[in-house]
Design a protein around this motif. Structure first.
Motif, short mmCIF file in Angstrom:
data_model
loop_
_atom_site.label_atom_id
_atom_site.label_comp_id
_atom_site.label_asym_id
_atom_site.label_seq_id
_atom_site.Cartn_x
_atom_site.Cartn_y
_atom_site.Cartn_z
N GLU A 90 0.80 -1.15 -0.20
CA GLU A 90 -0.32 -0.03 0.10
C GLU A 90 0.99 0.78 -0.27
OE1 GLU A 90 -3.89 1.37 2.48
OE2 GLU A 90 -2.81 1.21 3.82
N TYR A 91 0.75 2.14 -0.90
CA TYR A 91 1.17 3.20 -1.07
C TYR A 91 0.12 4.26 -0.30
CZ TYR A 91 6.47 2.20 -2.11
OH TYR A 91 7.53 1.66 -2.00
N HIS A 92 1.00 5.66 -0.35
CA HIS A 92 0.07 6.58 -0.05
C HIS A 92 0.18 7.84 -0.71
CE1 HIS A 92 -0.97 4.64 3.64
NE2 HIS A 92 0.10 4.36 3.92
N VAL A 93 -1.24 8.02 -1.55
CA VAL A 93 0.42 9.42 -2.45
C VAL A 93 -0.78 10.57 -2.35
CG1 VAL A 93 0.33 7.43 -5.34
CG2 VAL A 93 -1.86 8.78 -4.66
N PRO A 94 -0.30 11.27 -3.08
CA PRO A 94 -0.95 13.21 -3.15
C PRO A 94 -1.73 12.98 -3.77
CG PRO A 94 0.97 13.79 -3.43
CD PRO A 94 1.09 11.71 -3.44
N ILE A 95 -3.16 13.37 -2.37
CA ILE A 95 -4.62 13.00 -3.06
C ILE A 95 -3.99 13.17 -4.57
CG2 ILE A 95 -6.10 14.85 -2.16
CD1 ILE A 95 -8.32 13.24 -1.38
N GLU A 96 -4.15 14.22 -5.20
CA GLU A 96 -4.77 14.29 -6.37
C GLU A 96 -4.54 13.79 -7.40
OE1 GLU A 96 -3.05 16.42 -4.05
OE2 GLU A 96 -0.67 16.84 -4.94
N GLU A 97 -2.86 12.75 -6.97
CA GLU A 97 -2.54 12.05 -8.12
C GLU A 97 -3.16 10.77 -8.10
OE1 GLU A 97 0.68 12.09 -9.78
OE2 GLU A 97 -0.06 14.50 -9.25
N GLY A 98 -4.58 10.64 -6.92
CA GLY A 98 -4.86 9.38 -6.60
C GLY A 98 -5.77 8.93 -7.72
#
Ligand code: FAD
Length: 425
Positions: free
Chosen positions: A295-303
């Motif tokens: 699981e990775y956490h990306v900046p929300i706008e990249e989702g």
């Protein structure tokens, strides 16, 4: 036979000593005298090698339960080894509630804090954002106590700590009054879900969705605070659903059009879920089918872009994958080693059957996460090491300075931890 094994069975260890101290004094003695490296285990639900040690593995399960609470401040102090399921019962009994939870309640509180375990909700932080104060044993065996009120910066340094800064013994959490949630679940085309990603994910207190490989459909799940009376939660069908998806994968692996048609048909028949329940009966589920996870956490706008790329790549090259992709959001926070540090986040998780080799799939997906600026979940599979992580975490060096101060003899540093925090070169 291994003395310690993680939940998925991927990692095992045979340490010289498995220590189960019953008191803080015994724990201090373990840290001072037991064979190193000394790693602390929670309930072994991480997918990375955070816990294995050939020296000592210590469990603080005995340090659990309610130590005290303050009704007017809505805070509760509990032993760090308390499992989340037990914690929910404790809080319910004193009319307090956790603001949010992840998918299961089997982890210990300290284990959940150690890896920045989270639920979903774009205004809701991960478990570590609830911490008001902590007590722990440092690498010299000394007891330390820090509180948000007296030393906010220290709490930011050690709030997410991977078992590298000290061994937590007790934690005070800031809670809420008990509440009820109205939960809804329905199926929609993945193209609609991605086109409406922001209003849908940000339009509820909690929202998440699952993409079933080879279905073109998303299962959207939301929950919101309500004063409506409780109805009751319908029986869970996730495990039966997984069995069906595995069977279709096995028999129709090379006939993707038939697999897609059957899955789409089954999802169309999936009943909508719509119920009201007390908070502690809503968030978590049973997860019996074992898997490994990245699981990775990306900046929300990249989702949405990252999700579309992962689905396309998975369906082109990895027909063996049948576990749904899980997409959540998490609020930004201030903890230096939190993957959500100063960043509203979209968390994207891919899963792989624990009886099958996950590496080719995860190796293909990880570059997508990296391209979109992802920070890995500390407890889930990834290949990053100290140099990569230093670039992703603006306060990395400061956190490492604090770690050195708390554990100057590197008692908590195993070979895996040395690679992870850049002490191996
Ligand atoms: C089925 C399943 C579902 C999951 N769902 C979610 C989810 O919804 N959201 C999410 O974010 N993650 C999820 N996870 C990941 C899981 O929450 C984390 O890996 C969590 O850290 C596991 O807690 P644990 O008690 O098993 O700790 P362990 O995995 O045993 O340890 C985790 C870390 O905490 C440290 N630690 C443990 N105890 C202490 C202590 N007393 N003091 C200091 N450090 C300590 C360990 O050294 C280690 O570094 C899931 C995992 C599984 C297997």
């Amino acid at each position: 036979m291994a003395d310690w094994k993680n939940w998925s069975g991927m990692h095992a260890a045979q340490p010289k000593l498995m220590a189960r101290p019953q008191t803080i004094e015994q724990l201090q003695d373990v840290v001072q005298t037991a064979p190193g490296p000394v790693r602390v285990t929670g309930s072994g639900h991480s997918f990375t090698q955070l816990v294995p040690s050939d020296g000592t593995i210590v469990s603080v399960n005995a340090l659990s339960g309610l130590k005290g609470h303050d009704s007017s401040a809505c805070t509760a102090t509990v032993g760090a080894g308390t499992r989340l399921g037990e914690l929910t019962q404790i809080l319910h009994s004193i009319d307090q509630a956790l603001a949010n939870m992840g998918d299961i309640d089997q982890q210990t509180l300290a284990g959940a804090l150690g890896t920045a375990t989270h639920g979903t909700g774009s205004t809701l932080g991960a478990y570590h954002t609830l911490v008001e104060d902590v007590e722990f044993v440092d690498g010299k065996g000394a007891i330390r106590r820090y509180s948000k009120a007296d030393n906010a910066e220290m709490l930011q340094a050690i709030g997410v700590a991977l078992g590298c800064f000290g061994i937590l013994t007790q934690v005070t959490l800031k809670n809420m009054q008990s509440y009820r949630l109205h939960k809804r679940r329905y199926v929609l085309p993945i193209s609609d879900m991605l086109a409406n990603f922001f209003p849908m994910m940000q339009g509820h207190r909690s929202a998440e969705f699952f993409y079933v490989p080879f279905s073109s459909s998303a299962i959207f799940v939301s929950s919101d605070l309500t004063d409506e009376p409780a109805t009751s939660r319908p029986p869970e069908e996730d495990e039966d659903g997984l069995k069906t998806l595995k069977m279709l994968r096995t028999y129709l692996r090379y006939i993707p059009w038939a697999r897609r048609k059957l899955i789409a048909g089954a999802l169309r028949k999936m009943p909508r879920e719509d119920y009201v329940e007390e908070w502690l009966k809503v968030y978590t589920s049973d997860r019996r089918t074992r898997f490994n996870e990245m699981e990775y956490h990306v900046p929300i706008e990249e989702g949405p872009k990252a999700i579309a790329e992962i689905i396309a790549l998975g369906e082109k090259h990895f027909p063996e994958v049948y576990f749904p992709l899980e997409v959540r959001t998490v609020a930004a926070d201030e903890m230096w080693l939190s993957p959500f540090y100063k960043r509203p986040t979209c968390s994207i998780a891919v899963h792989h059957d624990a009886l099958e080799d996950p590496y080719p799939y995860f190796a293909a997906i990880e570059p997508i996460f990296k391209r979109h600026g992802g920070r890995p979940h500390w407890g889930k599979m990834h290949t990053l090491t100290g140099a990569d992580l230093a670039r992703l975490y603006p306060r990395w060096k400061d956190a490492m300075d604090v770690r050195r101060e708390l554990d100057p003899d590197n008692r908590f540093v195993s070979p895996y931890i040395a690679r992870l925090i850049g002490l191996d070169g």
